[in-house]
Design an enzyme around this catalytic site. Structure first.
Site, PDB file in Angstrom:
ATOM      1  N   ARG A  43       1.023 -22.695  -1.235  1.00  0.00           N
ATOM      2  CA  ARG A  43       0.505 -22.012  -0.037  1.00  0.00           C
ATOM      3  C   ARG A  43      -0.850 -21.342  -0.263  1.00  0.00           C
ATOM      4  NH1 ARG A  43       5.000 -20.359   4.028  1.00  0.00           N
ATOM      5  NH2 ARG A  43       6.649 -21.733   3.336  1.00  0.00           N
ATOM      6  N   ARG A  87      -0.756  -3.254  -7.362  1.00  0.00           N
ATOM      7  CA  ARG A  87      -1.437  -3.791  -6.176  1.00  0.00           C
ATOM      8  C   ARG A  87      -2.836  -3.210  -6.129  1.00  0.00           C
ATOM      9  NH1 ARG A  87      -2.708  -4.774  -1.019  1.00  0.00           N
ATOM     10  NH2 ARG A  87      -2.943  -3.007   0.382  1.00  0.00           N
ATOM     11  N   SER A  90      -6.945  -2.639   0.093  1.00  0.00           N
ATOM     12  CA  SER A  90      -7.781  -1.742   0.882  1.00  0.00           C
ATOM     13  C   SER A  90      -6.892  -0.966   1.842  1.00  0.00           C
ATOM     14  CB  SER A  90      -8.842  -2.532   1.650  1.00  0.00           C
ATOM     15  OG  SER A  90      -8.207  -3.439   2.515  1.00  0.00           O
ATOM     16  N   ASP A 208     -11.900   1.403   6.012  1.00  0.00           N
ATOM     17  CA  ASP A 208     -12.173   1.861   7.379  1.00  0.00           C
ATOM     18  C   ASP A 208     -11.472   3.198   7.569  1.00  0.00           C
ATOM     19  OD1 ASP A 208      -9.396   0.944   8.943  1.00  0.00           O
ATOM     20  OD2 ASP A 208      -9.984  -0.401   7.333  1.00  0.00           O
ATOM     21  N   ARG A 221     -18.777  -2.956  -0.104  1.00  0.00           N
ATOM     22  CA  ARG A 221     -17.347  -3.244  -0.270  1.00  0.00           C
ATOM     23  C   ARG A 221     -17.067  -3.815  -1.658  1.00  0.00           C
ATOM     24  NH1 ARG A 221     -13.810  -4.243   4.465  1.00  0.00           N
ATOM     25  NH2 ARG A 221     -15.207  -3.710   6.127  1.00  0.00           N
TER      26      ARG A 221
HETATM   27  N1  HPA Z   1      -4.513  -0.219   8.509  1.00  0.00           N
HETATM   28  C1  HPA Z   1      -3.661  -0.923   7.779  1.00  0.00           C
HETATM   29  N2  HPA Z   1      -4.041  -1.605   6.707  1.00  0.00           N
HETATM   30  C2  HPA Z   1      -5.317  -1.571   6.367  1.00  0.00           C
HETATM   31  C3  HPA Z   1      -6.243  -0.860   7.078  1.00  0.00           C
HETATM   32  C4  HPA Z   1      -5.826  -0.164   8.222  1.00  0.00           C
HETATM   33  O1  HPA Z   1      -6.625   0.488   8.910  1.00  0.00           O
HETATM   34  N3  HPA Z   1      -7.453  -1.043   6.501  1.00  0.00           N
HETATM   35  C5  HPA Z   1      -7.257  -1.842   5.432  1.00  0.00           C
HETATM   36  N4  HPA Z   1      -5.973  -2.162   5.340  1.00  0.00           N
END
Ligand code: HPA
Length: 239
Positions: A43, A87, A90, A208, A221
């Site tokens: 996959r 893990r 982000s 974010d 990033r």
């Molecule tokens: N929410 C959930 N998972 C994420 C976000 C988020 O804003 N940004 C990066 N991974």
């Protein structure tokens, strides 16, 4: 045996670094590992085993969300003898002291979801990371001068920016957990690890935030991802 992994027994190291994105797994192998080899491509969930400063490490992608990481980490722990998964992903920030690009070490993970009940029939919505791994990561961060913020995260099933009402969601998270932000995999990883008697930790880069409107350049990033990846690799060789 593992339904979603074609690696042979012995081809996966005891410690696995787990980004969500298969291309990031490839980037980490190409940039940081020596003598690396592709050991899974089922996959497209790429896994590479190689050496970092002489120690064997596997880097394997998890895909996005709890069901995806739940499958891959279960198979690694149960069928490949993996002991430690870190893990590296982000997250979105919910608090103003968490700035874009900050590195986060997750203490514990809160979910509204039913991953635990589905897997084990038990009601559980908050789970801690491995204290053993977190202590190694914190000591390593000090040694290599990498700043980080340690705290709890909400593990969600819908990306924050796509929620109809993000504030209603954050207000619903029990205050006792002081969730600093959201990501989408840590609860399933931590819960599976505890269930199988293994170790799991989670490092995140803030990509974010509900508190700030700035957008990151891809160069920014990548640079901050590299700091987190180095912390994970340097921790992995100290396990
Ligand atoms: N929410 C959930 N998972 C994420 C976000 C988020 O804003 N940004 C990066 N991974």
């Amino acid at each position: 045996m593992a339904v979603h992994n074609e690696a042979k027994l012995g081809e996966i190291a005891k410690t696995v670094l787990m980004p969500g994105d298969p291309m990031r797994a490839k980037y980490i192998a190409e940039t940081f590992l020596e003598d690396y080899k592709l050991v899974n491509n089922v996959r497209g969930m790429l896994a590479f085993t190689g050496k970092y400063k002489g120690k064997e490490i596997t880097v394997m992608a998890s895909g996005m969300g709890m069901p995806s990481i739940g499958i891959y980490c279960y198979e690694l722990y149960k069928f490949y003898g993996v002991e430690n998964i870190i893990r590296i992903g982000s997250c979105g920030g919910h608090v103003d002291y968490l700035k874009l690009l900050d590195v986060v070490l997750v203490s514990g993970s809160y979910t509204e979801g039913n991953f635990a009940r589905n897997m084990t029939e038990k009601e559980c919505h908050f789970i801690e990371a491995s204290e053993y791994l977190n202590e190694i990561i914190e000591n390593t961060a000090k040694e290599i001068n990498q700043d980080y913020t340690k705290g709890n995260m909400a593990c969600t099933e819908c990306f924050d920016p796509y929620l109809d009402d993000p504030m209603s969601f954050t207000n619903r998270i029990p205050k006792e957990y002081n969730a600093m932000g959201s990501e989408m995999e840590s609860f399933a990883l931590f819960y599976t690890a505890k269930h199988l008697g293994k170790n799991a930790a989670c490092l995140l880069t803030v990509s974010d935030s509900l508190c700030f409107k700035e957008e990151l350049t891809s160069e920014q990033r990548q640079l901050s991802m590299n700091n987190m990846i180095k912390l994970a690799l340097e921790s992995a060789i100290r396990i």
